[in-house]
Design an enzyme around this catalytic site. Structure first.
Site, PDB file in Angstrom:
ATOM      1  CD1 TRP A 178       3.546 -19.576  49.030  1.00  0.00           C
ATOM      2  CD2 TRP A 178       2.226 -18.071  48.057  1.00  0.00           C
ATOM      3  NE1 TRP A 178       2.459 -19.372  49.846  1.00  0.00           N
ATOM      4  CE2 TRP A 178       1.624 -18.454  49.267  1.00  0.00           C
ATOM      5  CE3 TRP A 178       1.559 -17.124  47.249  1.00  0.00           C
ATOM      6  CZ2 TRP A 178       0.408 -17.939  49.710  1.00  0.00           C
ATOM      7  CZ3 TRP A 178       0.349 -16.612  47.703  1.00  0.00           C
ATOM      8  CH2 TRP A 178      -0.208 -17.022  48.905  1.00  0.00           C
TER       9      TRP A 178
ATOM     10  CE  LYS B 196      -0.783 -21.067  47.948  1.00  0.00           C
ATOM     11  NZ  LYS B 196      -1.585 -21.518  49.045  1.00  0.00           N
TER      12      LYS B 196
ATOM     13  CD  GLU C 298       2.824 -18.116  57.318  1.00  0.00           C
ATOM     14  OE1 GLU C 298       2.047 -18.848  56.679  1.00  0.00           O
ATOM     15  OE2 GLU C 298       3.508 -17.225  56.788  1.00  0.00           O
TER      16      GLU C 298
ATOM     17  CB  THR D 204       5.583 -20.205  53.951  1.00  0.00           C
ATOM     18  OG1 THR D 204       4.653 -19.602  53.052  1.00  0.00           O
ATOM     19  CG2 THR D 204       5.846 -19.285  55.121  1.00  0.00           C
TER      20      THR D 204
END
Ligand code: AMP
Length: 542
Positions: A444, A439, A330, A185
């Site tokens: 991202w 975003k 996550e 990420t």
């Protein structure tokens, strides 16, 4: 005294056995580059996964080695998930939308041994393969007839590989804490961070997502995961659907195409789907323009970014229930779902709109709290807002090969980087973000990296990038510039042209605003919150 229950391993290998025995005839339908509508059953899928696992076993990999995928949502990607993870390797899903430097970083950081790639990504990989010396082979996810010509060394055809394996391969017994998947990420600064899922966390997450007030999956469902398998395992649907016995419909590379989605929904009888707001806008635009409907579709989960009310209201007219979901890479990813209040009739229209826009209630297994700047718990009164922290068995306890991240500063809790309120009924609402990222369309953009390029311009004194509401992409970067002494004639066009070739095209700011000064704290830190407040009424040009 301990309970006297069996300690069987919570591994995703158990999904295979269950799906083969109980849901063996349920279909998986896929759009691929070599077949507009491939269909087969879970039984066939797992037979091929076994062949593939047997073929891979000949490569001499060790347990825990990473096998990467650069692939769309389809049945070959699904097979690769299970073959690699249930053999004891780790399926590393790489996001092909990242730009080449990040891909090289991720592949090397993960120490990927083999990469399974869709034919669409062969040209992309040809440009970076020489910088990934640890990769021993590139497996192209297609048949011999459709293999593209390529300059890549050590290329393997997926179908040939599957055909070379034995269907009677026995899956090894795995401890439930064995790693099964890895997904990176993007962070605010520095390089992307790896999140390592275990068999146990993946299985528990799959159970939880199937609950009625989460995704509510059953054997009667036909599920279309539009959220990519390369972005948090398509929200766990490749695991939850075979458990539930729900039919899976994979859109391949066509996940952004309203017409393909509508056709798949109508022809395959899709009842439930999941994706980021941008894809729904495409589907709604197609339905409105074509006059078509999607009558089988009962509900959708919209997550990854805030869902505009207009999307919900448009779907109301098509008889589709829209539920906001919130989560993170996550968190495997699901943390909360807005399964809406007990009854719509209990609310005035205005209040109903407010409630349904919230990110929803935590699903069982995810514990939440909001805290102030001193780390003190804030009340669940729907007013107080603070940093949102979570904990639970499918939330990451640390990042891959990274000691001590800020997000894990408080022992036992993960700091999400989101700011939220929670009301007395447990409905959480995201109000802001402490992490400095944007975003756009579910992916991202690091504002800091964009700012660094902007401030390199000789006519710029200072620059800041904020995420700003965009009707199609949820957010787009807005660049705010203070001109330098030489910058009187600096125009928006010149500023935007400066980004060409320096960052990915879709990271380039949507627009530029020039100001005399930027707001700073006493210590000279840029005040992004104030900046967002200053531009809250700004609209991007059409
Ligand atoms: P990712 O790890 O890429 O899935 O991104 C997770 C982040 O996306 C969260 O921490 C939020 O900032 C944002 N996000 C996810 N779902 C929502 C939502 N329903 N509303 C607002 N932001 C969201």
């Amino acid at each position: 005294m301990n309970g006297l229950m069996m300690d069987t391993s919570l591994s995703i290998t158990s999904i295979i056995k269950h799906a083969e025995q109980v849901n063996g005839d349920t279909e998986i339908v896929s759009v691929t580059s070599d077949n507009p509508r491939h269909r087969y059953t879970y039984r066939e899928a797992f037979a091929r996964a076994r062949r593939l696992a047997n073929a891979i076993a000949g490569w001499g990999l060790e347990q825990g080695d990473r096998i990467a995928t650069l692939a769309w949502n389809d049945y070959r990607h699904f097979e690769t998930y299970y073959s690699s993870a249930c053999s004891g390797y780790v399926c590393h899903t790489v996001n092909p939308r990242l730009f080449p430097e990040q891909l090289v970083y991720i592949i090397n950081h993960a120490e990927d041994k083999y990469v399974f790639l869709d034919p669409d990504f062969v040209p992309l990989v040809e440009g970076l393969a020489s910088q990934c010396p640890g990769v021993q082979g590139w497996v192209v996810l297609t048949s011999e007839d459709n293999m593209p010509g390529t300059s890549l060394d050590n290329v393997i055809c997926y179908e040939t590989l599957v055909a070379s394996g034995d269907e009677h391969f026995e899956w090894p017994e795995l401890d439930e804490n064995t790693a099964c998947a890895l997904c990176y990420t993007s962070g605010t600064t520095g390089n992307p961070k790896g999140v390592v899922y275990s068999h146990r966390s993946t299985l528990l997450h799959a159970y939880a997502t199937m609950m009625p007030d989460a995704m509510g999956l059953s054997r009667k469902d036909v599920v279309l995961p539009i959220v990519p398998m390369f972005h948090v395992n398509a929200w766990g649907t490749p695991y939850s659907c075979p458990i539930a016995g729900a039919k899976l419909v994979f859109p391949g590379s066509k996940m952004g195409d309203g017409e393909t989605l509508a056709t798949l929904i109508n022809e395959e009888g899709v009842t439930m789907s999941a994706g980021v707001p941008t894809v729904w806008l495409g589907l709604i635009a197609y339905l409105k323009a074509s006059g078509k409907r999607v009558d089988s579709l009962k509900s959708i989960i919209v997550g990854g970014a805030a869902c505009p009310l207009s999307v919900m209201e448009d779907f109301d007219t098509f008889g589709v229930d829209t539920h906001v979901g919130w989560g993170m890479t996550e968190m495997s990813p699901l943390g909360s779902v807005n399964s809406s209040p007990s009854s719509r009739e209990d609310y005035s229209d205005g209040d109903y709109a407010k409630v349904r826009l919230k990110a929803g209630r935590p699903i069982f297994g995810v514990e939440m709290k909001i805290v102030d700047d001193d780390g003190k718990d804030l009340p669940w009164d729907g007013e107080a807002f603070g940093s949102l922290k979570v904990r639970g068995p499918w939330i990451c306890s640390s990042y891959f090969k990274l000691e001590g991240s800020d997000a894990h500063e408080e022992e036992g809790w993960f700091e999400t980087g989101d700011v939220a309120t929670i009301d007395p009924d447990g409905f959480m609402a995201i109000t802001d973000r402490t992490k400095d990222v944007i975003k756009s369309g579910g992916e991202w953009i690091s504002s800091i990296e964009v700012e660094n390029v902007a401030t390199d311009h000789p006519k710029v004194a200072e620059a800041a990038v904020i995420g700003h509401f965009h009707p199609k992409w949820s957010e787009r970067p807005l660049l705010i510039v203070v001109k330098g002494p030489e910058g009187d004639d600096l125009s928006e066009e010149e500023m935007l042209a400066w980004f060409d070739g320096k960052i990915a095209k879709w990271w380039t700011p949507e627009a530029v605003q020039f100001v005399d000064e930027l707001p700073h704290t006493a210590t000279g830190k840029l005040q992004k919150v104030k900046l967002r407040e200053m531009f809250k009424d700004y609209s991007f040009p059409e």
